[in-house]
Design a protein around this motif. Structure first.
Motif, mmCIF file in Angstrom:
data_model
loop_
_atom_site.group_PDB
_atom_site.id
_atom_site.type_symbol
_atom_site.label_atom_id
_atom_site.label_comp_id
_atom_site.label_asym_id
_atom_site.label_seq_id
_atom_site.Cartn_x
_atom_site.Cartn_y
_atom_site.Cartn_z
ATOM 1 N N CYS A 42 0.837 -1.203 0.000
ATOM 2 C CA CYS A 42 0.000 0.000 0.000
ATOM 3 C C CYS A 42 0.874 1.257 0.000
ATOM 4 N N ALA A 43 1.963 1.185 0.775
ATOM 5 C CA ALA A 43 2.854 2.353 0.849
ATOM 6 C C ALA A 43 3.439 2.666 -0.517
ATOM 7 N N ARG A 44 3.494 1.661 -1.375
ATOM 8 C CA ARG A 44 4.009 1.909 -2.722
ATOM 9 C C ARG A 44 2.867 2.025 -3.730
ATOM 10 N N HIS A 45 1.694 2.366 -3.212
ATOM 11 C CA HIS A 45 0.520 2.675 -4.027
ATOM 12 C C HIS A 45 0.046 1.510 -4.884
ATOM 13 N N VAL A 46 0.181 0.331 -4.369
ATOM 14 C CA VAL A 46 -0.381 -0.830 -5.049
ATOM 15 C C VAL A 46 -1.736 -1.113 -4.425
ATOM 16 N N VAL A 47 -2.743 -1.315 -5.276
ATOM 17 C CA VAL A 47 -4.080 -1.643 -4.765
ATOM 18 C C VAL A 47 -4.110 -3.126 -4.419
ATOM 19 N N ILE A 48 -4.421 -3.429 -3.156
ATOM 20 C CA ILE A 48 -4.508 -4.831 -2.735
ATOM 21 C C ILE A 48 -5.970 -5.144 -2.476
ATOM 22 N N ILE A 49 -6.482 -6.178 -3.128
ATOM 23 C CA ILE A 49 -7.884 -6.520 -2.931
ATOM 24 C C ILE A 49 -8.014 -8.024 -2.738
ATOM 25 N N ALA A 50 -8.620 -8.391 -1.605
ATOM 26 C CA ALA A 50 -8.728 -9.805 -1.244
ATOM 27 C C ALA A 50 -10.127 -10.300 -1.528
ATOM 28 N N TYR A 51 -10.247 -11.519 -2.040
ATOM 29 C CA TYR A 51 -11.579 -12.078 -2.272
ATOM 30 C C TYR A 51 -11.788 -13.326 -1.437
ATOM 31 N N ASP A 52 -13.054 -13.549 -1.104
ATOM 32 C CA ASP A 52 -13.535 -14.687 -0.324
ATOM 33 C C ASP A 52 -13.057 -14.660 1.129
ATOM 34 N N ALA A 53 -11.771 -14.846 1.367
ATOM 35 C CA ALA A 53 -11.260 -14.687 2.722
ATOM 36 C C ALA A 53 -10.853 -13.230 2.885
ATOM 37 N N GLU A 54 -10.544 -12.817 4.113
ATOM 38 C CA GLU A 54 -10.272 -11.401 4.292
ATOM 39 C C GLU A 54 -8.816 -11.138 4.665
ATOM 40 N N ILE A 55 -8.401 -9.885 4.470
ATOM 41 C CA ILE A 55 -7.123 -9.401 4.993
ATOM 42 C C ILE A 55 -7.468 -8.319 5.997
ATOM 43 N N THR A 56 -6.968 -8.427 7.220
ATOM 44 C CA THR A 56 -7.406 -7.494 8.266
ATOM 45 C C THR A 56 -6.679 -6.151 8.217
ATOM 46 N N GLU A 57 -5.580 -6.079 7.485
ATOM 47 C CA GLU A 57 -4.857 -4.800 7.358
ATOM 48 C C GLU A 57 -5.807 -3.746 6.755
ATOM 49 N N PRO A 58 -5.961 -2.584 7.430
ATOM 50 C CA PRO A 58 -6.986 -1.623 7.000
ATOM 51 C C PRO A 58 -6.799 -1.072 5.584
ATOM 52 N N CYS A 59 -5.584 -1.040 5.050
ATOM 53 C CA CYS A 59 -5.427 -0.438 3.725
ATOM 54 C C CYS A 59 -5.851 -1.375 2.602
ATOM 55 N N ALA A 60 -6.131 -2.659 2.931
ATOM 56 C CA ALA A 60 -6.539 -3.601 1.890
ATOM 57 C C ALA A 60 -8.037 -3.503 1.648
ATOM 58 N N TYR A 61 -8.465 -3.844 0.432
ATOM 59 C CA TYR A 61 -9.881 -3.924 0.106
ATOM 60 C C TYR A 61 -10.316 -5.389 0.218
ATOM 61 N N ASN A 62 -11.555 -5.576 0.642
ATOM 62 C CA ASN A 62 -12.031 -6.941 0.837
ATOM 63 C C ASN A 62 -13.345 -7.175 0.108
ATOM 64 N N VAL A 63 -13.492 -8.363 -0.456
ATOM 65 C CA VAL A 63 -14.741 -8.760 -1.108
ATOM 66 C C VAL A 63 -15.117 -10.127 -0.555
ATOM 67 N N HIS A 64 -16.144 -10.181 0.292
ATOM 68 C CA HIS A 64 -16.551 -11.491 0.799
ATOM 69 C C HIS A 64 -17.961 -11.420 1.377
ATOM 70 N N ILE A 65 -18.496 -12.599 1.715
ATOM 71 C CA ILE A 65 -19.824 -12.636 2.332
ATOM 72 C C ILE A 65 -19.664 -12.417 3.837
ATOM 73 N N ASP A 66 -20.789 -12.198 4.495
ATOM 74 C CA ASP A 66 -20.796 -12.053 5.943
ATOM 75 C C ASP A 66 -20.841 -13.463 6.541
ATOM 76 N N GLN A 67 -19.694 -13.935 7.049
ATOM 77 C CA GLN A 67 -19.627 -15.331 7.506
ATOM 78 C C GLN A 67 -20.552 -15.610 8.689
ATOM 79 N N PRO A 68 -20.571 -14.747 9.734
ATOM 80 C CA PRO A 68 -21.500 -15.039 10.828
ATOM 81 C C PRO A 68 -22.945 -15.104 10.343
ATOM 82 N N GLU A 69 -23.284 -14.237 9.369
ATOM 83 C CA GLU A 69 -24.652 -14.273 8.845
ATOM 84 C C GLU A 69 -24.941 -15.636 8.205
ATOM 85 N N ALA A 70 -23.945 -16.133 7.472
ATOM 86 C CA ALA A 70 -24.131 -17.440 6.829
ATOM 87 C C ALA A 70 -24.441 -18.502 7.875
#
Lengths: 685, 374
Positions: free
Chosen positions: B111-139
């Motif tokens: 992120c510090a080098r301006h790379v967009v990081i985007i995680a799918y399905d599972a998550e990355i907890t680092e705040p600068c990352a983007y996440n795409v997943h379902i709400d697991q507790p809801e499931a």
């Protein structure tokens, strides 16, 4: 004149040094070559940032591999390495405060955890004299369970100063901290190596009896090796914590195989006595830089495991090709044989020599007093009984917990159906282990053959008639390739079979394009889930298989040769045992067993799926050693392995019927394995 | 020493020419990497196909230069891989993270080098990352509530979890158990470790049945395994109308089994892979999330704002909503079909939740062969 003499003397020493450190030199050369490839293709010069990243990337693996090296040098085997890394990681992330004192205390705690687990292992291996692999296997399960008790999902945080200390720069823009950490590790290793402990370690690993006779305190050395190894794992765990800044209870588990691979790549011999921890550092970085190679070469996803396996093989192969390598030996042997045949000078042509030695006349041979069956088989019984004792105990506990299991035919039927996979794998894996090897290609031989045959069969019985034998042949062929790699190319079994596993994974993905289709035939499904005379058909088959396998290992020439090779390949060769052919046969047998399991599993589930063999690698090794087999080869009985299969299957069946948390199950599993083998361990007179 | 200098010279020359090569190749396309974890299971391979299809679709093939890499199950390797991708000049990295926490440091660096990081399905907890997943507790909650209601709040159930020690498994299971705890007459009598695999589900259920026979069990809450359970019920001779309720996965085979017995128009059904009216709720982590993550990454690189967390709607299918697709085009799925012909999908364990209103580029052909809709 003097100058010349000095020169030769020095050259001779150099040559001696080079020969002694051949493994290390080769490892360095391979790493340098791979590094150069990456650097050449990557745009821009290699700068400090890349240096820092690269050094941090492999440091944890390197530290763990150094610890493992210490254990392997003494002839041991430590499966608890990855589990310790995870435990340290979760403990640090939940215990660490922000103060400097707390951080330093946490580093000490990391080492302490490693040391305590190491002491546990060391105690049972050195003092109680149990097999290292059994002890560390149970330690692995227990530590995994404790890890999940501490933290059941990823989370927690590591103080930023701790992170910076291990992964930042020791000297800004000159020296990354991970390099310093490894240098410290290397210095400790060199000090150890040149101490009395170090000498003892190599001595014990080369020949425990000779070391003992020479006055080496073998027990103390062994114990220390596990403890110091544990300290290194603790350091690796601390490094992982710093590298990730938080914790994940599963972080260490997949490191285990790589730790072994790194040690072997670094030129250390499994079985002990030769190698060193510096090579393991290089091996660890070699494994990690493969990631960069795949990236710069843009190897596509399905090919990546194939490429990784191939690189691994080549890396070891480059180092082993020389005048004294096995392939050269076999070529020379072939030439000699050919020459002998041409000249008609083979041993079998010599008719003049006395073929049968005879005893001098009149010498009476004292007939020994007939001994009972128990007495004759005492050694075998001692190996075999613990597993069955444990099995009986688990059955009793099951009866007390659930009731109505002991007298229930259906229960035994299900148990035997579930046991059939491991029982079959145990023959292959067991035979390989009896020769002192290890077959890590089991998971994807199972998966590949299962997927391939299901794809061909497509739920069609007539096709199954030829597809199943074809699957078995493919299994035999794949196993034979493993054997040929081990014998002719002289590759360490771990490397050869691990590479094969990766290659087969890629092959399976390519074959089915990511989605296996097709079904097992109705006959296959009937075989695994139908009824025949009150039992599932596979149970009858299993009984036949056990009988055949027992005869194969115990009563045939091939079986005898397996034990001979396992006890000493050299003595076996001098006794006219065809060592190479036996080894290839053993790996082919393992391939056959894996292929069979692949098709049985397809029948059991109705279809094959990717990764369906993944759950069977560690259990296949565990049942073999729990059944009393010596991991270094030469001793073991198939019926003992069956005992191991029954014990572990019954135990996991019992646990699955409860609602105990998984952490507790792991701990129970570890304790039972340890207890079963502890109950009737080998006592040295 | 001369050979050494010559070699060095050659190496230099080579590296310069390679660098030049790279400079030429760098045109207007966005340089995006996909870092996958272990690829040896059904879900991962399908998700990879959908990402590839997205990159090859009409709108993206001229915009995106996608390179797919596999890290295997070891987090250490994925850390190294992401670093290397950053070094290679990645503008965005789409990640299937092996661990939600282990990648935090390397992601922060990226992120510090301006790379967009985007995680799918599972998550990355680092705040600068983007996440795409379902709400697991809801499931976990929704499916557990369905089961509790189906059982009228009482009965013995068997639970099959995923991979112990992962966030996804822990969150889903905890949420489900919370629901069951509210119903004092619902008893969890056995808990197997299912590892999100139909093959493992088969062995675990076989083990559980040795101590808890069918007549003791009233229902199942599993993460993967309803297809296998229904098949085993058939093998045990349980008739179609007596099948036990099962809250579970979004496998195609399972959804086919949820269709009413004798459903018209089902082609290629055989054995247990057929409509049998199993009472069930089917949910899944949808495999299109990787494709959507790629789409979002491109939007971000084009200067648009994307949310830090794209919470995917939970794809839930019940006996009331299950509907057969004929071809599996995106248009057809948009009209509400959610299960595919056994004739087309030979693998009943294949994940059927591939529809998203946000990804018209990818349909059934994308999931199967990596081919976009257009």
């Amino acid at each position: 004149m003097t100058a010349v003499t000095l020169g030769t003397a020095r050259r001779a020493t150099w040559r001696g040094l080079a020969a002694r450190h051949r493994g290390l030199i080769v490892a360095c050369a391979v790493f340098a070559a791979l590094f150069l490839v990456v650097d050449l293709i990557t745009p821009g010069p290699f700068n400090y940032f890349e240096f820092n990243f690269l050094s941090a990337g492999g440091a944890a693996l390197a530290l763990a591999a150094m610890g493992q090296t210490l254990v392997i040098l003494t002839g041991g085997f430590d499966l608890s390495a990855g589990a310790v890394v995870s435990l340290v990681n979760v403990v640090l992330a939940s215990a660490m405060g922000t103060s400097a004192v707390s951080q330093i205390a946490c580093f000490a705690l990391a080492l302490a955890i490693g040391g305590v687990v190491g002491a546990f292992n060391g105690f049972f291996v050195a003092v109680v004299r149990m097999q290292a692999i059994v002890v560390t296997l149970s330690a692995m399960f227990i530590v995994q369970g404790i890890t999940l008790l501490v933290m059941d999902k990823p989370g927690g945080a590591i103080a930023p100063e701790f992170v910076a200390f291990f992964t930042g720069s020791a000297i800004p823009n000159v020296l990354p901290a991970p390099v310093l950490v490894l240098l410290a590790g290397a210095v400790i290793w060199l000090l150890l190596k040149n101490s009395r402990f170090g000498v003892g370690q190599y001595a014990v690993g080369s020949d425990p009896d000779a070391a003992y006779a020479a006055g080496v305190p073998a027990r103390a050395v062994l114990f220390a090796a596990y403890v110091i190894g544990g300290l290194f794992y603790g350091a690796a765990g601390a490094f992982v914590s710093a590298q990730t800044g938080s914790a994940d209870p599963l972080v260490g588990r997949p490191m285990l195989l790589q730790v072994f691979t790194a040690v072997v790549l670094g030129g250390t011999r499994l079985g002990g006595g030769r190698g060193g921890a510096i090579g393991s550092i290089v091996g660890a970085y070699t494994l990690m830089i493969v990631v960069n190679i795949l990236l710069v070469l843009n190897v596509s996803a399905y090919f990546s495991s194939i490429a990784e396996g191939t690189i691994l093989l080549l890396a070891v192969l480059v180092g082993s090709l020389n005048r004294r390598s096995p392939i050269a030996f076999y070529l020379r042997l072939a030439r000699t044989k050919l020459a002998a045949r041409v000249a008609g000078a083979q041993a079998s042509r010599r008719r003049d020599a006395a073929a049968a030695p005879s005893l001098p006349r009149g010498a009476s041979i004292a007939t020994p007093a007939p001994v009972g069956w128990v007495e004759r088989n005492r050694a075998a019984l001692r190996m075999v009984i613990p597993a069955y004792g444990g099995f009986a105990l688990v059955l009793l506990i099951g009866q007390m917990t659930f009731g109505g299991t002991l007298d229930n035919l259906g229960y035994y039927n299900s148990l035997l159906v579930l046991s059939s996979f491991l029982a079959i794998l145990a023959l292959g894996q067991g035979a390989v282990i009896l020769t002192g090897g290890l077959d890590l290609s089991v998971p994807w031989t199972v998966g590949f053959v299962g997927i391939l045959t299901s794809g061909l069969i497509h739920g069609n019985d007539p096709i199954a008639i030829w597809a199943i034998p074809l699957g078995l042949l493919i299994g035999i062929a794949l196993g034979a390739v493993n054997g040929i790699g081990v014998v002719l190319l002289g590759l360490p079994p771990i490397v050869m079979t691990l590479a094969m596993n990766g290659i087969l994974q890629g092959a399976a993905l390519l074959y089915c394009n990511g989605t296996p289709s097709g079904f097992a035939s109705p006959a296959q499904r009937w075989f695994m889930t139908g009824h025949l005379g009150g039992l599932t058909p596979v149970v009858w088959f299993l009984l036949l298989f056990i009988a055949a396998a027992t005869l194969l290992l115990g009563r045939t020439v091939f079986g005898r040769r397996i034990y001979a090779v396992g006890n000493s390949p050299l003595v076996a060769r001098l006794s006219a045992v065809r060592v190479g052919a036996t080894l290839i046969g053993v790996y082919a047998l393992s391939g056959f067993c894996s292929a069979l399991v692949g098709m049985l599993l397809s029948g059991f589930s109705g279809q094959a799926s990717l990764g369906m063999g993944d759950e069977y690698l560690l259990p296949s090794i565990a049942v073999v050693v729990v059944g009393g087999t010596l991991i270094t080869g030469g001793r073991g009985h198939y019926l003992g392995m069956i005992g191991g299969v029954l014990l572990l299957t019954a135990l996991s069946t019992l646990l699955a019927g409860t609602t105990l948390p998984n952490a507790v199950r792991d701990i129970i599993f570890g304790l039972v394995v340890l207890g079963a083998v502890l109950a009737l361990r080998e006592r040295r007179a | 020493m001369r050979w050494f200098r010559a070699a060095c010279g050659m190496a230099m020359a080579l590296s310069v020419s390679f660098a030049a090569l790279h400079a030429n190749a760098a045109d207007k396309k966005f340089k995006i990497f996909l870092s996958m974890s272990y690829i040896g299971n059904d879900w991962q391979a399908e998700a990879a196909n959908m990402v590839k299809a997205m990159a090859a679709s009409k709108d993206f093939r001229d915009k995106v230069d996608l390179q797919v890499q596999v890290a295997g199950p070891n987090a250490q390797k994925q850390i190294q891989q992401i670093n290397a991708m950053v070094q290679q000049g990645a503008q965005a990295i789409v990640v299937y993270p092996i661990s939600p926490t282990a990648l935090n440091q390397v992601v922060r660096n990226a992120c510090a080098r301006h790379v967009v990081i985007i995680a799918y399905d599972a998550e990355i907890t680092e705040p600068c990352a983007y996440n795409v997943h379902i709400d697991q507790p809801e499931a976990g909650r929704v499916t557990a509530e369905w089961l509790a209601k189906k059982l009228n709040g009482k009965g013995n159930i068997v639970v099959l979890t995923g991979v112990p020690g992962t966030s996804v498994d822990t969150q889903r299971t905890a949420a489900a158990k919370e629901v069951f705890a509210k119903h004092p007459d619902i008893h969890i009598i056995a808990e197997g470790v299912g590892m999100w695999s139909q093959a493992v589900a088969r062995t675990e259920i076989t083990k559980i049945l040795t101590t808890h026979p069918w007549n003791e069990i009233d229902g199942f809450w599993v993460q993967v395994g309803c297809y296998t359970i229904a098949s085993m019920e058939k093998e045990a001779g349980i008739p179609d109308d007596k099948l036990k309720p099962c809250a579970g996965e979004g496998a195609n085979g399972h959804r086919i089994q949820m269709l009413p017995v004798g459903s018209p128009g089902v082609e290629g059904a055989s054995g247990n892979y057929r409509p049998m009216g199993q009472p069930s709720i089917s949910y899944a982590s949808p495999p299109y999330s990787g494709g959507l993550a790629l789409k979002l990454a491109v939007a971000k690189l084009e200067g648009k704002d994307i949310p830090k967390l794209t919470k995917l709607p939970l794809p839930v299918v019940t006996n009331e909503t299950v509907k057969l697709c004929q071809q599996g085009t995106w248009q057809e799925m948009q009209q509400g079909c959610n299960v595919f012909q056994p004739k087309i999908i030979g693998n009943p364990g294949w994940f059927a939740s591939i529809y998203s209103p946000d990804t018209p580029e990818i349909g059934l052909q994308a999931a199967l062969n990596g081919k976009p809709e257009q």
